[in-house]
Design a protein around this motif. Sequence first.
Motif, PDB file in Angstrom:
ATOM      1  N   ALA A 165      -2.671  -9.386   1.424  1.00  0.00           N
ATOM      2  CA  ALA A 165      -1.299  -9.884   1.342  1.00  0.00           C
ATOM      3  C   ALA A 165      -0.558  -9.207   0.194  1.00  0.00           C
ATOM      4  CB  ALA A 165      -1.305 -11.400   1.153  1.00  0.00           C
ATOM      5  N   GLY A 166      -1.258  -9.034  -0.916  1.00  0.00           N
ATOM      6  CA  GLY A 166      -0.643  -8.375  -2.069  1.00  0.00           C
ATOM      7  C   GLY A 166      -0.212  -6.961  -1.738  1.00  0.00           C
ATOM      8  N   HIS A 167      -1.122  -6.250  -1.058  1.00  0.00           N
ATOM      9  CA  HIS A 167      -0.804  -4.876  -0.675  1.00  0.00           C
ATOM     10  C   HIS A 167       0.397  -4.821   0.247  1.00  0.00           C
ATOM     11  CE1 HIS A 167      -5.166  -3.551  -1.579  1.00  0.00           C
ATOM     12  NE2 HIS A 167      -4.362  -3.292  -2.587  1.00  0.00           N
ATOM     13  N   LEU A 168       0.396  -5.736   1.257  1.00  0.00           N
ATOM     14  CA  LEU A 168       1.498  -5.718   2.205  1.00  0.00           C
ATOM     15  C   LEU A 168       2.806  -6.089   1.507  1.00  0.00           C
ATOM     16  CD1 LEU A 168      -0.011  -7.116   5.511  1.00  0.00           C
ATOM     17  CD2 LEU A 168       0.773  -4.812   5.024  1.00  0.00           C
ATOM     18  N   ALA A 169       2.713  -7.004   0.539  1.00  0.00           N
ATOM     19  CA  ALA A 169       3.921  -7.385  -0.194  1.00  0.00           C
ATOM     20  C   ALA A 169       4.472  -6.182  -0.948  1.00  0.00           C
ATOM     21  CB  ALA A 169       3.617  -8.529  -1.156  1.00  0.00           C
ATOM     22  N   LEU A 170       3.573  -5.438  -1.599  1.00  0.00           N
ATOM     23  CA  LEU A 170       3.991  -4.227  -2.306  1.00  0.00           C
ATOM     24  C   LEU A 170       4.652  -3.264  -1.330  1.00  0.00           C
ATOM     25  CD1 LEU A 170       3.963  -2.227  -4.747  1.00  0.00           C
ATOM     26  CD2 LEU A 170       1.719  -1.481  -3.934  1.00  0.00           C
ATOM     27  N   GLY A 171       4.003  -3.121  -0.163  1.00  0.00           N
ATOM     28  CA  GLY A 171       4.521  -2.208   0.850  1.00  0.00           C
ATOM     29  C   GLY A 171       5.914  -2.609   1.312  1.00  0.00           C
ATOM     30  N   PHE A 172       6.054  -3.885   1.636  1.00  0.00           N
ATOM     31  CA  PHE A 172       7.350  -4.294   2.160  1.00  0.00           C
ATOM     32  C   PHE A 172       8.431  -4.226   1.104  1.00  0.00           C
ATOM     33  CE2 PHE A 172       4.982  -5.931   5.769  1.00  0.00           C
ATOM     34  CZ  PHE A 172       5.835  -5.555   6.798  1.00  0.00           C
ATOM     35  N   SER A 173       8.056  -4.493  -0.177  1.00  0.00           N
ATOM     36  CA  SER A 173       9.091  -4.391  -1.201  1.00  0.00           C
ATOM     37  C   SER A 173       9.516  -2.938  -1.369  1.00  0.00           C
ATOM     38  CB  SER A 173       8.595  -4.975  -2.529  1.00  0.00           C
ATOM     39  OG  SER A 173       7.554  -4.180  -3.024  1.00  0.00           O
TER      40      SER A 173
END
Lengths: 500, 150
Positions: free
Chosen positions: A5-13
């Motif tokens: 989730a952290g990685h995807l959050a970084l990605g989407f930001s």
Amino acid sequence: MGELAGHLALGFSTAFSIENLALCLVGCLVGTLVGVLPGVGPIATIAMLLPLTFQVEPTGALIMLAGIYYGAQYGGSTTAILINIPGEATSVVTTLDGHQMARRGQAGVALGVAALSSFFAGTVATVVIAALGAPLTKVALLFGPAEYFSLMVLGLGLAVVLARGSVIKAIAMILVGLLFSTVGTDLETGQERMTLGLPALSDGVDFAVLAMGLFGFAEILRNLDNPEARAVVKGSIGRLLPSLDDVKRCIGPVLRGTGLGAALGILPGNGAVLGPFASYTLEKKIADDPKRFGHGAIEGVAGPESANNAGAQTAFIPLLTLGIPPNAVMALMVGALTIHGVIPGPQVMTKHASLFWGMVASMWIGNLMLLVINLPLIGLWVRLLKVPYRLMFPAILVFCCIGIYSVNNTPADVMLTAFFGGFGYILYRFGFEPAPLLLGFVLGRLMEEKLRQALVISRGNLMVFVERPVSAVLLALAAVILVIAVLPAMRARREKAFQE
Amino acid sequence: MIKSPQDAAAGAFLLAIAGIALWLGADLPVGTVRQLGPGMFPRVLAILVGVVGVMIVIDAFLQSGEGLERWPLRAPLFILGAAIAFGFAVRPLGLIVAAPLVMLVGAFASPETRIREVLIFGGVMTVFCVGLFKYALGLPIPVAPWLIGY
């Protein structure tokens, strides 16, 4: 899970910055625009549009390139459905039932289903990449030079089996590609190899030059050889959105297609190309009434299209985690990444975390954009399909020339591209497929480097490749695959599979 | 005798590639197994290409395949010629000359081309390309050095 989730959050930001969203949109748009032109496959599209990304910072450039890639893929499906010309190998299957649907006045539904199932598959594949990316990178770190070398041998072996046409000719193309990669200054000794003393060759053959020659120029020549009989679907496209009944019939095929495509796409050596074929065969086998297939069965569009898109996306996994491109399109991505100073491989995820995850996130955004922009723009694409080739090829020609010149700002590159265009045309005339050549070319340098490293480490012991277990297994797999491919029985089945 | 002329020619073509590579790489040191020299990888590959070439030629005697048709020369001549002309023209004359030139020369590759159509289309495309690549994307490609200095 929290990590994911952290990685995807970084990605989407990263991906949700205005600039990157705009780049993704532009990429999808021009990718579809060029990809929809008949006779222009995704490889030529990406090669031609590469210069569009030069002035953009690496993350944005990669996002845009990925957008171009999906756009080109989608454009290929559109031509497959509307005029029965597949943009590339993976959309061959879509012509079977997609074009039949179009002829029965259901072109809109076919295009809509293709877009919706691609979107679903793309969503799943994005999650697969995000979930598998990190663990696979750890595997990559366990790989020494010997394992890398053997993995590339396996990848090339698979590429041979999955290439269209004769097996021995595909082997020849890989070897020629590997041979071409040795042109230029030797990295270890600084000695010039086979450069004919030409300064343009002292850094080796530029990847963009080779790709544009083999896939840009040679493809124009190939198309001019066979004056096409283009049958653009006449009459109305019909409604775009599938009915509830259609949706119900598609759920199963889409789920199975996505699974098959995603799994096959991870394989080195262009496994993605198998996805649509496998999905179509499976759907036909388990259908209540297999006779409908080939006459406009909606399942025959939904399954292969989702497999196609899932595979197209999971093909990024070997590239981003191991640095090994599994097919010619990914090979182009390596070229593009290198131009932007990013060396593909396990270090991408740690060194360029926001780039990596930003791109993963933008894959999903790109798929969504394709859905949003393509459904309303289908009328425009249909009109583009009617542009006659006699006007299209001069335009393609001038774009290729400008593109090639812009890579290094050297006129000599354009002339070298013309040489490889002629070379590619000769290959075509002799019945060779150029895609394996490009793959061999891209892997060549890495292969030589790893081979030399492995031998230095083992103090010249050639047995190192079979003594280390992982390497031995990979080589054994490669050997088995190649032996099976040349066995007469398998040969016949493979030919049949490609004909279907 | 030869059952597949296309394959025979294809094999011969591979042999030619192998021969050229061996000749060009003849003076590169091969090194030892422990420390491979710059000549080893290319030489082994060239030999393998040659071996595959021989196999394809042998196959051409055993299995029937496609014949060799007459090669059309018009398309390769004009398409590749156009690209080479672009290479020569782009630096001294700029995009404003090179772009219409490549389209006009290239257009002769197809018998369906209509001259007036190409002239108009070429003009439109040139304006479009200059606008897109030079001004919108800012690529350092000369526009018309003899006229406006860049």
